[in-house]
Motif scaffolding. Structure first.
Motif, short mmCIF file in Angstrom:
data_model
loop_
_atom_site.label_atom_id
_atom_site.label_comp_id
_atom_site.label_asym_id
_atom_site.label_seq_id
_atom_site.Cartn_x
_atom_site.Cartn_y
_atom_site.Cartn_z
N GLN A 1 0.80 -1.20 -0.10
CA GLN A 1 -0.11 0.03 -0.01
C GLN A 1 1.17 1.20 -0.15
O GLN A 1 0.63 2.30 -0.72
CB GLN A 1 -1.12 0.04 1.18
N ARG A 2 1.78 1.28 0.79
CA ARG A 2 2.76 2.27 0.76
C ARG A 2 3.47 2.60 -0.33
O ARG A 2 3.39 3.70 -0.92
CB ARG A 2 3.87 2.29 1.81
N LEU A 3 3.82 1.60 -1.36
CA LEU A 3 4.54 1.88 -2.60
C LEU A 3 3.47 2.32 -3.55
O LEU A 3 3.68 3.22 -4.39
CB LEU A 3 4.96 0.53 -2.83
N ASN A 4 2.22 1.59 -3.54
CA ASN A 4 1.02 1.99 -4.42
C ASN A 4 0.85 3.50 -4.28
O ASN A 4 0.47 4.26 -5.14
CB ASN A 4 0.17 1.08 -4.22
N VAL A 5 0.58 3.98 -2.83
CA VAL A 5 -0.02 5.23 -2.49
C VAL A 5 1.11 6.27 -2.86
O VAL A 5 1.01 7.41 -3.60
CB VAL A 5 -0.32 5.29 -0.83
N THR A 6 2.52 5.88 -2.68
CA THR A 6 3.32 6.96 -3.07
C THR A 6 3.44 7.21 -4.59
O THR A 6 3.60 8.23 -4.93
CB THR A 6 4.85 6.47 -2.64
N ALA A 7 3.51 5.98 -5.37
CA ALA A 7 3.45 6.13 -6.95
C ALA A 7 2.12 7.10 -7.32
O ALA A 7 2.43 7.86 -8.07
CB ALA A 7 3.34 4.86 -7.46
N PHE A 8 0.99 6.93 -6.68
CA PHE A 8 -0.19 7.67 -7.06
C PHE A 8 0.17 9.15 -6.80
O PHE A 8 -0.23 10.02 -7.80
CB PHE A 8 -1.54 7.23 -6.63
N LEU A 9 0.47 9.32 -5.65
CA LEU A 9 0.59 10.89 -4.96
C LEU A 9 1.80 11.39 -5.95
O LEU A 9 1.50 12.78 -6.22
CB LEU A 9 1.12 10.71 -3.43
N VAL A 10 3.03 11.08 -6.22
CA VAL A 10 4.11 11.79 -7.01
C VAL A 10 3.56 12.05 -8.53
O VAL A 10 3.92 12.92 -8.90
CB VAL A 10 5.41 11.15 -7.04
N SER A 11 2.56 11.09 -8.86
CA SER A 11 2.24 11.20 -10.30
C SER A 11 1.31 12.66 -10.20
O SER A 11 1.47 13.17 -11.16
CB SER A 11 1.54 10.09 -10.82
N GLY A 12 0.67 12.83 -9.32
CA GLY A 12 -0.26 14.06 -9.12
C GLY A 12 0.80 15.28 -9.13
O GLY A 12 0.34 16.34 -9.78
N LEU A 13 1.70 15.32 -8.58
CA LEU A 13 2.58 16.36 -8.26
C LEU A 13 3.28 16.71 -9.73
O LEU A 13 3.56 17.93 -9.84
CB LEU A 13 3.60 16.03 -7.17
N GLY A 14 3.79 15.55 -10.22
CA GLY A 14 4.56 15.76 -11.41
C GLY A 14 3.84 16.42 -12.53
O GLY A 14 4.43 17.00 -13.42
N THR A 15 2.41 16.23 -12.42
CA THR A 15 1.72 16.74 -13.70
C THR A 15 1.10 17.98 -13.27
O THR A 15 0.95 18.89 -13.97
CB THR A 15 0.51 15.81 -13.99
N ALA A 16 1.00 18.48 -12.07
CA ALA A 16 0.78 19.70 -11.77
C ALA A 16 1.54 20.76 -11.37
O ALA A 16 1.34 21.99 -11.79
CB ALA A 16 -0.48 19.57 -10.39
#
Length: 143
Positions: A26-41
């Motif tokens: 879950q930690r790995l999955n959540v981290t991947a999703f969270l940083v994808s948002g930052l990188g696009t915004a």
């Protein structure tokens, strides 16, 4: 001999704050999703594309380190509230998203819950270093 270079000091910070009771996957999955948002915004956080000596092209990545932190559910709720109060842009992942199947369901799951009642699994935040430090104050580095 390679020239010596001074370490780069960034005036901004990327931080991911994860709830401390999540399973490793879950930690790995959540981290991947969270940083994808930052990188696009926040396009300024993304560096230039990479290339190896054989001229194979690779995607660009963040230009600065990502600090991965962990904290209790209460710390996460507090950090979320501080980031919102400061008008910082952030990404979030709620526990409901572990059970959804696609992006539309993810957005609907978040939209259905008032901010103060979100069951946060993690948040990602980017901004001036001192502002990010205040938001995640009290959290510890992820082991």
């Amino acid at each position: 001999m390679e020239p010596e270079t001074a370490p780069v000091r960034f005036d901004t910070k990327i931080a991911v704050l994860l709830r401390d009771d999540l399973a490793v996957w879950q930690r790995l999955n959540v981290t991947a999703f969270l940083v994808s948002g930052l990188g696009t915004a926040e396009p300024e956080v993304v560096g230039e594309p990479y290339e190896d000596a054989d001229a194979n092209a690779y995607l660009p990545m963040f230009r600065q380190p990502v600090m991965i932190l962990e904290g209790t559910a209460a710390q996460l709720t507090g950090a979320h509230a501080k980031a919102l109060a400061r008008g910082m842009r952030l990404s979030l992942f709620t526990t409901e998203l572990f059970a959804t199947g696609h992006d539309g369901d993810n957005r609907a799951a978040v939209r259905a819950v008032p901010a103060a009642k979100l069951d946060l699994a993690g948040i990602g935040v980017y901004g001036p270093k001192n502002a990010v430090d205040r938001v995640v104050k009290g959290a510890r580095m992820h082991p």
